[in-house]
Each structure stands twice: as structure tokens, then as C-alpha cells.
Design a protein around this motif. Structure first.
Motif, PDB file in Angstrom:
ATOM      1  N   GLU A 158       0.816  -1.223   0.000  1.00 27.84           N
ATOM      2  CA  GLU A 158       0.000   0.000   0.000  1.00 27.84           C
ATOM      3  C   GLU A 158       0.844   1.265   0.000  1.00 27.84           C
ATOM      4  O   GLU A 158       0.483   2.268  -0.616  1.00 27.84           O
ATOM      5  CB  GLU A 158      -0.922   0.016   1.229  1.00 27.84           C
ATOM      6  N   LYS A 159       1.997   1.205   0.681  1.00 30.65           N
ATOM      7  CA  LYS A 159       2.754   2.428   0.937  1.00 30.65           C
ATOM      8  C   LYS A 159       4.136   2.463   0.279  1.00 30.65           C
ATOM      9  O   LYS A 159       4.866   3.438   0.446  1.00 30.65           O
ATOM     10  CB  LYS A 159       2.903   2.638   2.446  1.00 30.65           C
ATOM     11  N   GLY A 160       4.502   1.432  -0.450  1.00 34.34           N
ATOM     12  CA  GLY A 160       5.766   1.484  -1.177  1.00 34.34           C
ATOM     13  C   GLY A 160       6.944   0.916  -0.424  1.00 34.34           C
ATOM     14  O   GLY A 160       6.841  -0.098   0.262  1.00 34.34           O
ATOM     15  N   PHE A 161       8.074   1.590  -0.513  1.00 40.51           N
ATOM     16  CA  PHE A 161       9.340   1.079   0.010  1.00 40.51           C
ATOM     17  C   PHE A 161       9.794   1.888   1.221  1.00 40.51           C
ATOM     18  O   PHE A 161       9.646   3.110   1.259  1.00 40.51           O
ATOM     19  CB  PHE A 161      10.416   1.147  -1.083  1.00 40.51           C
ATOM     20  N   GLU A 215       7.320 -11.969  -6.464  1.00 39.13           N
ATOM     21  CA  GLU A 215       7.210 -11.362  -5.141  1.00 39.13           C
ATOM     22  C   GLU A 215       7.006  -9.851  -5.215  1.00 39.13           C
ATOM     23  O   GLU A 215       6.089  -9.304  -4.608  1.00 39.13           O
ATOM     24  CB  GLU A 215       8.491 -11.699  -4.363  1.00 39.13           C
ATOM     25  N   ILE A 216       7.895  -9.175  -5.955  1.00 39.08           N
ATOM     26  CA  ILE A 216       7.761  -7.741  -6.190  1.00 39.08           C
ATOM     27  C   ILE A 216       7.532  -7.555  -7.684  1.00 39.08           C
ATOM     28  O   ILE A 216       8.378  -7.900  -8.504  1.00 39.08           O
ATOM     29  CB  ILE A 216       9.016  -6.957  -5.761  1.00 39.08           C
ATOM     30  N   MET A 217       6.379  -7.011  -8.045  1.00 44.90           N
ATOM     31  CA  MET A 217       6.065  -6.828  -9.458  1.00 44.90           C
ATOM     32  C   MET A 217       6.979  -5.767 -10.065  1.00 44.90           C
ATOM     33  O   MET A 217       7.115  -4.665  -9.523  1.00 44.90           O
ATOM     34  CB  MET A 217       4.607  -6.414  -9.604  1.00 44.90           C
ATOM     35  N   GLN A 260       0.455  -7.602  -3.587  1.00 43.68           N
ATOM     36  CA  GLN A 260       1.753  -7.655  -4.276  1.00 43.68           C
ATOM     37  C   GLN A 260       2.336  -6.256  -4.421  1.00 43.68           C
ATOM     38  O   GLN A 260       1.791  -5.423  -5.142  1.00 43.68           O
ATOM     39  CB  GLN A 260       1.574  -8.288  -5.659  1.00 43.68           C
ATOM     40  N   PRO A 261       3.451  -5.972  -3.746  1.00 44.87           N
ATOM     41  CA  PRO A 261       4.112  -4.678  -3.962  1.00 44.87           C
ATOM     42  C   PRO A 261       4.623  -4.578  -5.397  1.00 44.87           C
ATOM     43  O   PRO A 261       4.827  -5.582  -6.081  1.00 44.87           O
ATOM     44  CB  PRO A 261       5.284  -4.690  -2.980  1.00 44.87           C
ATOM     45  N   GLY A 262       4.841  -3.341  -5.862  1.00 46.24           N
ATOM     46  CA  GLY A 262       5.322  -3.162  -7.222  1.00 46.24           C
ATOM     47  C   GLY A 262       6.175  -1.928  -7.392  1.00 46.24           C
ATOM     48  O   GLY A 262       6.144  -1.000  -6.577  1.00 46.24           O
ATOM     49  N   MET A 263       6.957  -1.923  -8.468  1.00 47.52           N
ATOM     50  CA  MET A 263       7.778  -0.768  -8.825  1.00 47.52           C
ATOM     51  C   MET A 263       7.985  -0.787 -10.327  1.00 47.52           C
ATOM     52  O   MET A 263       7.852  -1.825 -10.987  1.00 47.52           O
ATOM     53  CB  MET A 263       9.123  -0.790  -8.094  1.00 47.52           C
ATOM     54  N   GLY A 264       8.321   0.359 -10.888  1.00 46.07           N
ATOM     55  CA  GLY A 264       8.605   0.457 -12.314  1.00 46.07           C
ATOM     56  C   GLY A 264      10.053   0.121 -12.575  1.00 46.07           C
ATOM     57  O   GLY A 264      10.932   0.978 -12.406  1.00 46.07           O
ATOM     58  N   TYR A 320       1.330   3.313  -3.639  1.00 43.50           N
ATOM     59  CA  TYR A 320       1.527   1.861  -3.613  1.00 43.50           C
ATOM     60  C   TYR A 320       2.679   1.423  -4.512  1.00 43.50           C
ATOM     61  O   TYR A 320       3.173   0.295  -4.400  1.00 43.50           O
ATOM     62  CB  TYR A 320       0.231   1.130  -3.995  1.00 43.50           C
ATOM     63  N   LEU A 321       3.121   2.287  -5.423  1.00 43.91           N
ATOM     64  CA  LEU A 321       4.273   1.983  -6.264  1.00 43.91           C
ATOM     65  C   LEU A 321       5.538   2.517  -5.596  1.00 43.91           C
ATOM     66  O   LEU A 321       5.616   3.695  -5.242  1.00 43.91           O
ATOM     67  CB  LEU A 321       4.102   2.599  -7.646  1.00 43.91           C
TER      68      LEU A 321
END
Length: 939
Positions: A330-333, A485-487, A507-511, A559-560
Motif C-alpha cells: 500500500e505504501k511502497g518502500f 514477489e515484487i512486481m 503484491q508490492p510493485g515498482m517500475g 503503492y508503487l
């Protein structure tokens, strides 16, 4: 429900110091052996041109110790080129249209079989006192498919060009004498779709240890923060390659940055059995530890000592940091409990002028450039990096995604992943492992899902403290993206990120890749004919997003975790959207030299912490008077007002994560912007119309080179007022005293100029060797006339028990040119006891430094065919099975390189120089037609 990855952490790379080990009286030594290697090209398929390698009756694969050709211990490599590592032979080559598009059209690789195989040889001495130690050769990386030999013994093959490897040579060492290391690198096949270089492009070490020692990459340090203290778990793997049975003491100490001991543990344990390993761990406590952070990258050092009978027999250093990481869906890293937006870049490993053979100092230079831009994260695209890159990230405070090369579930794939992780898992900078990138064939199907599950779970057995990601670009709905695990989203134009997030909310995510923008530094009107793209930040394609669009998307979604731009630096290869003669990419925020494109200042405005105001374009537009020019301002000020020749063109309010634009009718003079915060003037930016180029300016980049003997020098042209001329393209010629020029560049994606200027060495074989018997063992010092019909093929059917008192041999060699500046030498390989050599009828004397080397003056040589005569008393066989040498030697022709030069591109060029050992001062000179010459002195 949230999914949290909160793990403390790990450390840094293993750095071994000979000095400290000597002080600890340890048996361990790690000796850098980069200097004084010999190099020559072989051939991909012509064994004769590959020095006859692997043509013997017994090959190195059939009988131990039968390395032949250059792999043989006593092969004569005196005529080969002498060089230091790291070395990239691909960058030395010219460009060719038949070269690989993805590798920057360098004339090397599979289309150039004569430039796809490289041989390296080095001689080392190992003292008799080392008998009883374990002796190994350690390679940080060889591109690629390397075969390694030691004293003619085959050690093994490592296919991938990116993984480190090590060979135990203890049984093969000539103790108290000379030993030969040989590497054959085959760079004919590509692993990536980007420039990869060729050869031994990373460091090589000679390692010595006690038979009982900490295994290679055999430490794993993790930490847990409880209140204000840290509990450190120091796990180690101990190996025994000897027959000692009994107990050993394991002492583990932690030192802070000031080398003050802050924790210690000691325990007596049983040593592992012969050729076995044991795992051991201890708990250590640090009160009020200094955490590793991107702003304050505090580091500690674990010293692991193994004692036997009270004596330190091994001492192993592990640098590490203490920090916590957490991904929240929800809140990122979060780093150390603090929310951090990842402001990352993807990068390949080559740099202007030097290819992939980066000196350690350039690793620091590049990471500092990215940090200056405001970046806090680095993705290793798409392979394991060199250890020095991770060391720089640890020391400078840069988060890292460490990425393996290829997805799969077999030994080739998992072994490569394991080696990378065990080597790198102590680096505090690494916060995520990547096990794949854009595997289009498997991304959206069950095969990709299965492979990801295996690699992900396998990674957890090696390091349970960090999460795993994969960069995905062919849709975000099924397959890998449903289980990773991390999208890792590669380009928001490739799928609906919000829709995927709504389906996989845990599922956490990042670009992992975003903003694939085309831009050429200093160009503001796209010219497809010249292959130049405008530097204004625009959509590169309808489905791709600009840098600004990409950052706005990720910045407003908590969330990203953040995004990684493609790319921080331009790189050789992938010259999309063009082809030949474009040879580098257009994607970088900086060019291949590290000179900033204008996008750098957009990112600096919204990623950095300092006030920023930058105007584009430059203001040299002769012939465009009265025409409309688009002017942009990048800034994090509240408002910006633009002036042309002191007349206001309006004040505009800046929106967060945006830029400002004006349409301006061009008139020469001064374009000025004033930035305001809270209504007060805080910054001014100016673009001035300059005069013509009159001077050369050399500037040492002191701020960005941390230490060492390598310096980065910026070259520019200035007008009479000292202003940079942004349209200058003068060709600058360089010379140097007290150092050497490693490479030159200018950031022009279409430049086909040489990156390096090195002497050309060609080896010319002696052909058509014939012989006549001589009646006298006393060799004449003058060449007689010989009957032509009495010459016979040399050594054919020689009866070594009934040899003549002496022989005269005649051969030929061809010189393509006989320039006065060429240096021609004959490297004689002994075919007789006593020898007299004649070239074109003239007797030549042996060199004073080598009795089997003859330096040939140009006045006795001819262009085209030359004749060599060798009078010699014969060698005698001692044993019937002795193999006698029948090769008289090789002709070496050195053609001196032309002076180092490079054109400026839009006002700038770069030169990388290295100080010679024991030199107090380096003087670099630069000159150009019509410009005032200048020098730069470095002490």
C-alpha cells in the motif's frame, strides 16, 4: 491485508587487504595481477590462425596437462602485445556496418572471426615458501566462454561473461619458479542485446590461503535491530583442503569506520574433514549502531579469524552495513523505517572511450553523477555487475537491484544465480534480487510461472532477507506477474498497472523500466537525416511515455515503490530508432561520457533536494532571427520569469513535477530566467549567444573521481569571453607526458571516430622454409651464394642421429608496407645451438636485452617479399621421443598509432587519462586548428 518484506540486512563485498593480513600474520593473500599480460587475437575456426591450438594428437580434454598452442606453458609469446587489465578488445576496433546492431557496430564478434577470439598469457612466480598453501586464480569476469590453463593444465570453462570464477591450481604450481596463466576468450556469441565488450574486462587475482580457510564468498552477515541495538548474525563457511583433524578457534570481530572494535566473539570448534566444509555462525551485539542510509552510508567490517594452535592461519574481511528494508503493497518502500520513493535508473556497464574495461575510479564517477541528478537507486541491467560498482554504491549510498542474466531451472541458470548472490549478498546497497527481465516467450504463461516460483524459492535458500523481482513488459495479467514477489513493471504503456494492482493488492510493485525517451545532447530540432533526436522531453512512441509523464504516474501512486528510468547513461548498441551509422543509444539522461542532457535537470528539480533552475535550448541560432523557438525551464521554484535582452516575457507558476514553456522569437543576446520561492528571487539561469570558438579549455573533474590514478577531463571550446560555444565541433588533438590516454569520447551517437589510439601489432609468419646441409660447424658471418636446386623442405625426414655439422635455412616473409616509422622485429625460436641471421642478405645482430630477438632496420627491408636466412648448428635429441622445434620464429610489425584526437560534439568532449607508476606530474596538451593550444598539469 498488507504484504511486508522487512529484513535487516547484509553487507558488502569481500575486500581483502594484503597489509592487514600481514599484520594479523594470516596465511591469506589476495594479490592483484592485472599488470603485464600478453595478448593476441586467435581465430574462431581456422586452427592455423589460432596458433594450432587443440590440434595435437592428445588434446587438453584427453590427457591432463596437454594444453597446446598458446595454452602450452612454454609457448613463445614475446611478439604478442603487452597490456594491463582490465581490457576490452572490442572497443579498440573500428566500426563496421556488418557489425552487430545491438553491440554498436563494432568490428568484432561472430561476423569478424579474426577478432572474436582473444588469447591472454601471464607469467607469475610462486615462492617455495608457499608450498603447503592453497593457491588459486580468481577472475571477476571474462567475456566470454573463457577457457583457462595453468602451466599447460586445463582448469575449466566458464560460459557466461558476467560471473566471477576461481580455479585451484595448487597441484600444478612450479614452486620456487615461473608459472604461466593462459586464458582463451571466445566473444563470438552475444549474451545480451547491448554492448558487452570482449576479453578479460574485470580484475584478476592470485589468492593464497591456509588449507583451512573461510570459503570463497563464505560469509553472510545479517542484522536485527531491537530498540537501539543491533544483533549481528555472522555466518561463515569454513573449508578444509588439508588433512588436519582437530579443533580450531574462530574469532569474529566487528570494527567501525574508525577501525575501533565494537564487538567480538570467540569459539573453539572442530575443523571440517578433508575437502569438506562446515557452516558456523556467531551472534554479536552492537550498541547504538550507525545505520547504512543513502545519505549517510555507514559501514562496518567483520574480521573473521581462524586460529590453529594459537596461530592465526586465516583472516577474512567482510564489509557490511546495518539497515532495514521493507516493501509495503500500500505504501511502497521503506529504508530504516522511513518511506523512500525509488528514483532509479537502469544502466549497462560501458563508458565512452573505454568500453566495458572500466577502471575502479570510473565506477565512482558514474555513481556520483547519478547521485548529483537526485537518483537514489540503480538497476544492474541485465547481468551481475563488477564488484567495484557495488562497492561504490555501498560507499556512496546508492540502492541496487542486482540482476542475473537468464531465467531457467537447471544448473546453468541456478548456479549462475547462486554465484551472484553469494558474491554480492553482503552489500548493504542491494535491496532486491532480480531473476529475469522481459522474457517475452514465458512472461504470460504457465512455464514462466513455474520458472519464477523455482528461482524465487531457490533465491530464498541463499538469502531470505531480500525480496525477488522480475522486469515484465508483455502485459501485467498472468504468468510471471501473478506469482513474482515484487512486481516489476517495464513501461506503463505495456499494460494497465492500476488494473493489475487492483487484482493483486497484496503484491508490492515498482517500475523496473520507464521513460524510454529519445534525446541527443545539445540538439533541439530532430534531424532524421543526421540521426539526431531533439532533447526536449517528448513521447518517443505513441505507447511510450516521456520522462515527465512516467515520473508523474509513479510519484502520485503511493503503492508503487518508485521507478527506474531507461537509462541513466547512453550506451553502445541499441541505436533505436535508427540504425547504421548510429552506434549508441539515445535513451540516457546523460550521454556515454556522463555529460547531462536537459532531462537531467528535470529530474534534479524533482528528485533532488537543492533549488534548481535550468533553461533550454542554448541561444546560438544564427540564421533563425525572428523565428519562433520553444524555450523550456526546468525548476523546482514556485515561479519563473523569463527575459530576453532584459525584456520580460512573462512570469509563470510551476506545477509540481512539471516544467514551464514559452514561445520566443529568436534574437541574439541574453536569455535569462529568474526563479522565485515565496515571492523572493532565489535563482538565475542564463543562456547567452556566444562568439566563435577561440580557446580550448581542459577541466579536471575533481569532484567525481574519488581516488586513484585515473582522471576524467572535460574538453570544451570557449569564445573570447570564456563562454562555452554550444555548437563547436572542432577536432582536438591530444598528447600526454607522464601518463597514458585510456580513451576519448564526445557523446555523439553517430560518431565513428576511434575510441582508443593504440599501436597496431601484426604478426607475419615465415613461409616456405627450406634448408641446405653445411659441411662446417663454424658458421660464416657472411651469406654465401647457394645453388637454388639444392634447397629442400626444412626438417622433412630429418634423421636426428645423423645430422649435418650445420644447416642454412631460407624463408620468406611479406611486408605490406615498409614505413620508416614502423618497428619490425624478428623473434627467433631456437632451431639451432649457435645461430647467425641474415635479412635480405644483411647480417643482423641480436638485441642486447634478448639474445633471440632481432630488431630490423627499415633500410634493409623491402615492401613486399623479404628473405631471411638462418645459419645454425643443429639441436640434438636427448630422448627419442623429444619433439623438436621446427618453427624459426615470427616477424612482429608495430605500426605506431596516430595522435589521439576527437571532435567536440555540441561544445564538449571527454578524455580519460591514467598516471604512470612513479610519476609525479602528468601534463595533458590539447590543440586544434584555429584554436589556442592549452595544457593541463596534474600532480
Amino acid at each position: 491485508m498488507k504484504i511486508l518484506f522487512s529484513r535487516t540486512f547484509l553487507l558488502l563485498f569481500i575486500v581483502l587487504s594484503d597489509l592487514s593480513f600481514a599484520q594479523n600474520k594470516s596465511d591469506r593473500e589476495l594479490i592483484l595481477i592485472d599488470k603485464d599480460w600478453r595478448f593476441s587475437f586467435g581465430h574462431l575456426y581456422d586452427t592455423q590462425k589460432d596458433f594450432g591450438h587443440a590440434t595435437g594428437y592428445f588434446s587438453y580434454l584427453t590427457k591432463t596437462g596437454f594444453g597446446d598452442g598458446p595454452a602450452a606453458k612454454d609457448f613463445d609469446d614475446r611478439a604478442w602485445r603487452k597490456l594491463d587489465l582490465p581490457h576490452d578488445w572490442a572497443v579498440e576496433q573500428p566500426f563496421g556496418e556488418s557489425g552487430s546492431f545491438s553491440h554498436g557496430f563494432k568490428a568484432a564478434g561472430k561476423n569478424y572471426p579474426e577478432k572474436s577470439i582473444g588469447w591472454y598469457r601471464k607469467k607469475i612466480n610462486v615462492p617455495e615458501s608457499d608450498l603447503g598453501k592453497i593457491i588459486s586464480i580468481q577472475f571477476d569476469g571474462v567475456f566470454r566462454n573463457s577457457k583457462v590453463f595453468f602451466n599447460g593444465y586445463y582448469l575449466g570453462t566458464t560460459e557466461s561473461g558476467y560471473n566471477a570464477f576461481e580455479y585451484d591450481v595448487t597441484a600444478y604450481v612450479n614452486y620456487g619458479g615461473e608459472n604461466t596463466i593462459v586464458v582463451r576468450a571466445d566473444a563470438s556469441m552475444e549474451e545480451g542485446w547491448f554492448y558487452e565488450g570482449a576479453g578479460i574486462y574485470r580484475h584478476v587475482y592470485l589468492k593464497k590461503t591456509n588449507p583451512i580457510h573461510v570459503d570463497q564468498n563464505g560469509t553472510f552477515v545479517t542484522s536485527e535491530l531491537i530498540n537501539n541495538d543491533a544483533t549481528i548474525t555472522a555466518a561463515i563457511t569454513i573449508k578444509n583442503k588439508g588433512k588436519f583433524k582437530g579443533s580450531i578457534d574462530v574469532v569474529q570481530k566487528i570494527l567501525d569506520a574508525q577501525n575501533k572494535q565494537v564487538a567480538i566473539s570467540s569459539e573453539n570448534i572442530l575443523a571440517p574433514e578433508f575437502y569438506k566444509t562446515i557452516d558456523y555462525s556467531s551472534k554479536l551485539r552492537i550498541e547504538n549502531p550507525l545505520l547504512w542510509d543513502i545519505d549517510l552510508p555507514n559501514l562496518y567490517q567483520l574480521i573473521t579469524e581462524i586460529k590453529k594452535e594459537g596461530k592465526i592461519i586465516d583472516s577474512y574481511k567482510t564489509s557490511f552495513g546495518i539497515r532495514t528494508i521493507k516493501f509495503d503493497s500500500e505504501k511502497g518502500f521503506f529504508l530504516n523505517g522511513k518511506s523512500i520513493k525509488l528514483k532509479g535508473t537502469n544502466n549497462h556497464q560501458d563508458h565512452a572511450g573505454i568500453g566495458t574495461a572500466l577502471p575502479d575510479e570510473i565506477q565512482y564517477y558514474r555513481i556520483k553523477k547519478l547521485k548529483e541528478m537526485g537518483s537514489n537507486a540503480y538497476r544492474c541491467s541485465h547481468h551481475p555487475p563488477t564488484p567495484e560498482l557495488l562497492k561504490a554504491c555501498d560507499e556512496l549510498g546508492m540502492l541496487v537491484i542486482d540482476e542475473t542474466r537468464l531465467m531457467g531451472i537447471n544448473d546453468y541458470h541456478l548456479n549462475d544465480l547462486e554465484r551472484m548472490m553469494k558474491r554480492d549478498r553482503n552489500h548493504p546497497s542491494i535491496f532486491c534480487w532480480s531473476v529475469g527481465n522481459e522474457e517475452w516467450n514465458i512472461e504470460g504463461n504457465i512455464v514462466g510461472e513455474r520458472i519464477t516460483n523455482v528461482m524465487q524459492d531457490f533465491a530464498k535458500t541463499i538469502d531470505p532477507t531480500r525480496p525477488v523481482t522480475v522486469g515484465i513488459s508483455s502485459g501485467f495479467k498472468s504468468g510471471i506477474s501473478s506469482v513474482v514477489e515484487i512486481m516489476g513493471y517495464n513501461y506503463l504503456g505495456n499494460g494497465d498497472i492500476d488494473a493489475h494492482r487492483n487484482e493483486f493488492k497484496k503484491q508490492p510493485g515498482m517500475g523496473t523500466e520507464e521513460g524510454s525517451t529519445f534525446a541527443t545532447r545539445g540538439i533541439y530540432f530532430t534531424d532524421d537525416a543526421k540521426h539526431y533526436q531533439s532533447a526536449y522531453d517528448k513521447k518517443p512512441r505513441p505507447t511510450f511515455y516521456s520522462i515527465e509523464e512516467g515520473w508523474k504516474f509513479y510519484a502520485k501512486r503511493p503503492y508503487l515503490a518508485g521507478m527506474f528510468i531507461w537509462t541513466g547513461f547512453d550506451y553502445r548498441g541499441e541505436p533505436t530508432p535508427y540504425g547504421w551509422p548510429s552506434v549508441t543509444s539515445y535513451f540516457g539522461m546523460m550521454d556515454v561520457c556522463g555529460f547531462p542532457k536537459d532531462n537531467v535537470f528535470y529530474l534534479k528539480s524533482w528528485w533532488g533536494k537543492e533549488p534548481v533552475l535550468h533553461l533550454l535550448p542554448h541561444w546560438n541560432w544564427s540564421g533563425m532571427e525572428g523565428k519562433e523557438i520553444t524555450v523550456w525551464a526546468y525548476s523546482n521554484c514556485d515561479e519563473v520569469e523569463l527575459f530576453l535582452n532584459k525584456k520580460s516575457l512573462g512570469k509563470k507558476k510551476m506545477e509540481i513535477n512539471s516544467h514551464l514553456e514559452w514561445k520566443v522569437s529568436y534574437s541574439p543576446g541574453t536569455l535569462e530566467a529568474i526563479g522565485y520561492k515565496n515571492g523572493k528571487k532565489v535563482l538565475t539561469a542564463v543562456q547567452r549567444t556566444t562568439g566563435k570558438a577561440e580557446n580550448i579549455k581542459l577541466k579536471l573533474d575533481k569532484e567525481n573521481v574519488l581516488k586513484g590514478n585515473v582522471a576524467v577531463v572535460t574538453v570544451e571550446a570557449t569564445d573570447k569571453n570564456g563562454l562555452n560555444v554550444p555548437t563547436a565541433n572542432d577536432e582536438i588533438t591530444f598528447s600526454i607526458k607522464g601518463g597514458k590516454i585510456l580513451g576519448v569520447g564526445n557523446g555523439d551517437p553517430t560518431s565513428l571516430e576511434s575510441d582508443q589510439f593504440i599501436d597496431d601489432i601484426s604478426l607475419v609468419a615465415i613461409a616456405n622454409l627450406k634448408e641446405q646441409k653445411m659441411a662446417n660447424a663454424v658458421l660464416s658471418q657472411q651469406l654465401s651464394n647457394f645453388e637454388e636446386n639444392e634447397w629442400t623442405e626444412a626438417f622433412k625426414d630429418r634423421d636426428y642421429k645423423k645430422q649435418a655439422p650445420s644447416y642454412i635455412y631460407k624463408g620468406e616473409f611479406e611486408l605490406k608496407n615498409n614505413a620508416l616509422t614502423n618497428k619490425v622485429s624478428f623473434f627467433y625460436k631456437k632451431i639451432g645451438v649457435e645461430t647467425v641471421v641474415f635479412i635480405n642478405g644483411n647480417k643482423v645482430e641480436a638485441s642486447t636485452d634478448d639474445a633471440q630477438k632481432y630488431i630490423l632496420n627499415s633500410n634493409i627491408l623491402k615492401q613486399g617479399k623479404n628473405t631471411i636466412h638462418i645459419a645454425a648448428t643443429p639441436l640434438q635429441k636427448i630422448k627419442d621421443w623429444d619433439v623438436m622445434n621446427t618453427n624459426p620464429g615470427i616477424i612482429q610489425v608495430i605500426t605506431p598509432a596516430e595522435p589521439c584526437k576527437r571532435k567536440l560534439f555540441n561544445g564538449y568532449a571527454q578524455i580519460i587519462i591514467q598516471k604512470e607508476d612513479n610519476t609525479k606530474e602528468v601534463v595533458l596538451s590539447a590543440s586544434a586548428k584555429g584554436l589556442k593550444m592549452t595544457t593541463l598539469s596534474l600532480k
